[in-house]
Design an enzyme around this catalytic site. Sequence first.
Site, PDB file in Angstrom:
ATOM      1  N   ASP A 195       0.853  -1.188   0.000  1.00 31.15           N
ATOM      2  CA  ASP A 195       0.000   0.000   0.000  1.00 31.15           C
ATOM      3  C   ASP A 195       0.892   1.242   0.000  1.00 31.15           C
ATOM      4  O   ASP A 195       1.729   1.409   0.886  1.00 31.15           O
ATOM      5  CB  ASP A 195      -0.887  -0.011   1.253  1.00 31.15           C
ATOM      6  CG  ASP A 195      -2.079   0.920   1.140  1.00 31.15           C
ATOM      7  OD1 ASP A 195      -2.155   1.679   0.154  1.00 31.15           O
ATOM      8  OD2 ASP A 195      -2.945   0.884   2.038  1.00 31.15           O
ATOM      9  N   ASP A 197      -3.131   2.384  -5.835  1.00 26.05           N
ATOM     10  CA  ASP A 197      -2.030   2.409  -4.868  1.00 26.05           C
ATOM     11  C   ASP A 197      -1.974   1.200  -3.963  1.00 26.05           C
ATOM     12  O   ASP A 197      -1.278   1.223  -2.944  1.00 26.05           O
ATOM     13  CB  ASP A 197      -2.130   3.679  -4.015  1.00 26.05           C
ATOM     14  CG  ASP A 197      -3.442   3.765  -3.249  1.00 26.05           C
ATOM     15  OD1 ASP A 197      -4.414   3.103  -3.649  1.00 26.05           O
ATOM     16  OD2 ASP A 197      -3.495   4.493  -2.243  1.00 26.05           O
ATOM     17  N   GLU A 198      -2.648   0.117  -4.328  1.00 23.86           N
ATOM     18  CA  GLU A 198      -2.772  -0.983  -3.375  1.00 23.86           C
ATOM     19  C   GLU A 198      -2.933  -2.300  -4.128  1.00 23.86           C
ATOM     20  O   GLU A 198      -3.668  -2.376  -5.113  1.00 23.86           O
ATOM     21  CB  GLU A 198      -3.988  -0.729  -2.484  1.00 23.86           C
ATOM     22  CG  GLU A 198      -4.239  -1.740  -1.411  1.00 23.86           C
ATOM     23  CD  GLU A 198      -5.482  -1.393  -0.593  1.00 23.86           C
ATOM     24  OE1 GLU A 198      -5.702  -2.087   0.407  1.00 23.86           O
ATOM     25  OE2 GLU A 198      -6.228  -0.451  -0.969  1.00 23.86           O
TER      26      GLU A 198
END
Length: 399
Positions: free
Chosen positions: A10, A104-105
């Site tokens: 993350d 983003d993860e």
Amino acid sequence: MADRLILHVDLDAFYASVEQLDNPELQGRPVIVGGLGGRGVVSAASYEARRFGVHSAMPGARARQLCPEGVFLAPRMARYRELSAIVFDCFRALTPLVEGLSLDEAFLDLSADPGAREHPKACAQGLREQIRARTGLVASVGIAPNKFVAKLASDLGKPDGLVHVSEAGLRAFLDPLPVERLWGVGEATTARLRRADIRSFGALRRTPEPRLRALVGRQAPRLLALARGDDHRAVTPERTARSISTERTFDRDLKDRSELQTLMADMAEQVAARLRSKSLQCRTVAVKLRSPDFRTFSRQQSLGQPSDAGPALRRIAQSLADEWWRQQGPRPRLRLAGVVARDLLENTGQMGLFTGRDTAAGKDRDTDRLLDAARERFGEGLLRRGMARGKRSDSEPGV
């Protein structure tokens, strides 16, 4: 579960971190992405802003009350997607089993990698260093035997953390955690559990299932499994998006029909551009319109054939929005508007029988290519297909 090695990666405060990366003067300052205008919503907050209580999904007005010195910025989705693509390249260099959850993860399955299994922390640290070297961004990583625990581990390691939970260390890691960290446990369920003196994973794990059923009903087996650290879900790579959308909340209620038509055209073109960027087409176009009293109108219409063309999406979006407008009486007002592309499928690149370059559809496709090239080089909003830009306060990209 014992034979799996799962990473949850993350990027820390991704949007805000990108803004600080691109503008060093923002380093150390409370940066808030989104929340512009009277009705905007915060998309991301730097850790400096979070110290004031600002968090994502918070109304911008509340964020300004909590953090009057905050630097409020409009989202730059093209830049975020650019850096996300580099990060995902780093993921896929390690394993093809990458399940992206957002820009983003992601979850990564390294179970088949003997080197990673022997040195999981060194492998994860190498990934963090590669991401930082290629993008300048910081990632937190959780390592565990399953997705649920890996996600918990990365959350607890933030910011800039690396947490490894082995199979043997599951109980020691999980038991002290508060029950509200269980997926699906909201405020009401937390309050019921706490009144029954069930405050931690360990306390819940030791609770007989019949007693837990009396407190939380059908959730009991699932919560008990999670409290034990049981999660057998596989990492599913390259999940196809179910829809692509964009929506806007207005500073002031929109009251002008022509302005709504311009905005729907603008949003339809953006959605079409995103379809093309992902080599997708859609079969259905939908609109979402919300009045000031929060009543929401949602309608959809199928295309004659799958498309990623701006004009095709625009015609339906404008027609559906006009249908809503005509039903509203003498003084329609609008708080939020959105356009959604649904029923997505891969674009094979084949043109239909009557979509040659000399046809209207062929010319539309040529124009789309020119607009895409302009967006790629200069960003969103510089060129448009012969239309005036409607006023707006905040743009909130959808997924």
